[in-house]
Design a protein around this motif. Structure first.
Motif, PDB file in Angstrom:
ATOM      1  N   LEU A   1       7.651 -46.418 -17.482  1.00  0.00           N
ATOM      2  CA  LEU A   1       6.393 -46.978 -17.984  1.00  0.00           C
ATOM      3  C   LEU A   1       6.367 -46.992 -19.506  1.00  0.00           C
ATOM      4  N   ALA A   2       6.958 -45.973 -20.136  1.00  0.00           N
ATOM      5  CA  ALA A   2       6.988 -45.919 -21.599  1.00  0.00           C
ATOM      6  C   ALA A   2       7.835 -47.050 -22.170  1.00  0.00           C
TER       7      ALA A   2
ATOM      8  N   ARG B   1      12.688 -56.756 -18.199  1.00  0.00           N
ATOM      9  CA  ARG B   1      11.566 -55.887 -17.831  1.00  0.00           C
ATOM     10  C   ARG B   1      11.513 -55.669 -16.316  1.00  0.00           C
ATOM     11  N   ALA B   2      11.783 -56.703 -15.555  1.00  0.00           N
ATOM     12  CA  ALA B   2      11.798 -56.556 -14.098  1.00  0.00           C
ATOM     13  C   ALA B   2      12.929 -55.631 -13.660  1.00  0.00           C
ATOM     14  N   VAL B   3      14.085 -55.751 -14.300  1.00  0.00           N
ATOM     15  CA  VAL B   3      15.202 -54.880 -13.959  1.00  0.00           C
ATOM     16  C   VAL B   3      14.906 -53.436 -14.381  1.00  0.00           C
ATOM     17  N   THR B   4      14.212 -53.263 -15.503  1.00  0.00           N
ATOM     18  CA  THR B   4      13.777 -51.922 -15.918  1.00  0.00           C
ATOM     19  C   THR B   4      12.846 -51.313 -14.886  1.00  0.00           C
TER      20      THR B   4
ATOM     21  N   ASP C   1       8.065 -51.963 -25.288  1.00  0.00           N
ATOM     22  CA  ASP C   1       8.927 -53.124 -25.477  1.00  0.00           C
ATOM     23  C   ASP C   1       8.211 -54.160 -26.336  1.00  0.00           C
ATOM     24  N   GLY C   2       8.696 -54.358 -27.550  1.00  0.00           N
ATOM     25  CA  GLY C   2       8.057 -55.296 -28.465  1.00  0.00           C
ATOM     26  C   GLY C   2       8.289 -56.747 -28.129  1.00  0.00           C
TER      27      GLY C   2
END
Length: 394
Positions: free
Chosen positions: A182-183, A80-83, A188-189
């Motif tokens: 953001l989406a 998530r941080a890399v995203t 992200d489940g």
């Protein structure tokens, strides 16, 4: 190892897939590959020669590799941080391009915008594994990877509709990158799951990082060298050597993106056939399309067909790299980063060489040499009998 997702993840999987495709479209097809599409306008605004354009493209490719290395190291534990880094760098760089008044500011913004793609691939490879059922992961990886084609289509439509107002186009690119990021984070489940077992961050300096990747690394690098011709100089060549108008060359770029998006239709077939077959077919298809584009002299229909073939074959080839990484190593996110780093290092080497050849020998000779280089990438599977399978089938 992460705790497997159940229940809600299946329901959110289609929406997550759409958002992931959009993020790849924004970071690759728009923020990174959009440079080549808008190169004629950039060259006019900032007085860039073919050689200087290639050098700037190489710089963007090298910084892409830096971001891919960071993604390689951290995506497995912190996707998530890399995203967040992927969407943020693409958006901020695009804003910088839109507002640049001086060549140095423009160059810095191009370099920053291109980094988003390097972060996006390893992050989304990991997130797809967390959000998809094992039996569907291989196919979904290919579908997400085809987002490049959708981004190229969007870039072509922006260029066609906005014309010389390219600054507005890059403001829209920034918005798309931010919204898609953001989406992905929202859908992200795996956001609330707890790691079952912490795994150490991979290192590029160990032999295990490269074990099983010698063939795909060499193939990706050589293939990347040849692909640079179309991505960097394709539209400029069609306009300057082929005599096309700006509008017609934009439509050719849209055709290229449509071909890339159509790669989704072959996702299952890529996952079910041998690497020796899929890699050879896709690299040779890219080579043929590259030579075809370089020889197009104002002929619209052949140019459209060549561009569509290039988009289809190139996107399928990058999907094969992702599947090859999943098959060859246990850490597919890390392996994908290495292979895409090799691909873009090849583009970094190929861009200035192609630019110099265009200035010295003309676009037909330069694109023919690039096509031969693409074809040489197929030699990476010579003698290989490894098959490509989704992770669940291994």
């Amino acid at each position: 190892m992460k705790r497997p997702l159940q229940s809600s993840s299946s329901a959110q999987e289609p929406l997550f897939a759409v958002s992931a495709v959009a993020l790849i479209a924004a970071t690759y097809g728009l923020a990174r590959l959009g440079y080549g599409l808008f190169l004629p306008a950039f060259a006019a605004s900032f007085s860039l020669s073919s050689t200087m354009s290639g050098i700037l493209s190489s710089g963007a490719s090298l910084l892409y590799c830096v971001s891919a290395v960071i993604g390689f190291r951290f995506a497995g534990g912190h996707p998530r941080a890399v995203t967040l880094l992927a969407g943020s760098t693409a958006a901020l760089g695009s804003v910088g391009i839109a507002g640049a008044q001086h060549t140095m500011v423009f160059a810095a913004a191009v370099l920053l915008a291109g980094m988003g793609a390097g972060f996006a691939s390893p992050a989304l490879v990991e997130l797809v594994q967390r959000n998809a059922e094992p039996a569907r992961q291989g196919r979904l990886q290919s579908i997400v990877n085809s987002g490049t084609g959708f981004g190229v289509v969007a870039a072509g439509l922006l260029s066609l509709s906005l014309g010389e107002a390219w600054r507005i186009a890059w403001v829209l690119v920034a918005a798309i990158a931010a919204v898609s990021m953001l989406a992905v984070l929202r859908l992200d489940g795996s956001a609330g799951t707890i790691p079952a077992l912490d795994r150490p961050a991979p290192s590029l300096l160990t032999r295990s990082s490269f074990r099983g990747l010698a063939r795909p690394l060499s193939g990706a690098f050589v293939f990347g060298c040849g692909c640079a011709a179309v991505w960097v100089y394709g539209r400029a060549t069609l306009e300057q050597a082929g005599g096309m108008s700006a509008g017609m060359s934009a439509v050719v770029w849209i055709a290229l993106g449509v071909g890339g998006a159509a790669a989704t239709l072959g996702a299952r077939r890529l996952a079910d056939h041998a690497i020796a077959l899929t890699w050879s077919v896709t690299t040779l298809g890219t080579a043929g399309a590259t030579a075809w584009i370089g020889s197009s002299q104002g002929s619209l229909v052949p140019a459209y067909a060549a561009a569509a073939l290039f988009g289809l074959a190139y996107t399928a080839a990058t999907s094969v790299l992702i599947l090859w990484a999943s098959e060859a190593t246990a850490d597919s996110a890390a392996a994908t980063s290495l292979l895409f780093t090799a691909l873009v290092l090849g583009q970094a080497a190929g861009a200035p060489l192609t630019g110099a050849m265009i200035e010295a020998y003309g676009p037909a000779a330069a694109f023919s040499a690039a096509a031969l280089t693409c074809a040489a990438g197929a030699l990476a599977v010579t003698g290989s009998r490894r098959r490509v399978h989704p992770p669940a089938r291994r």
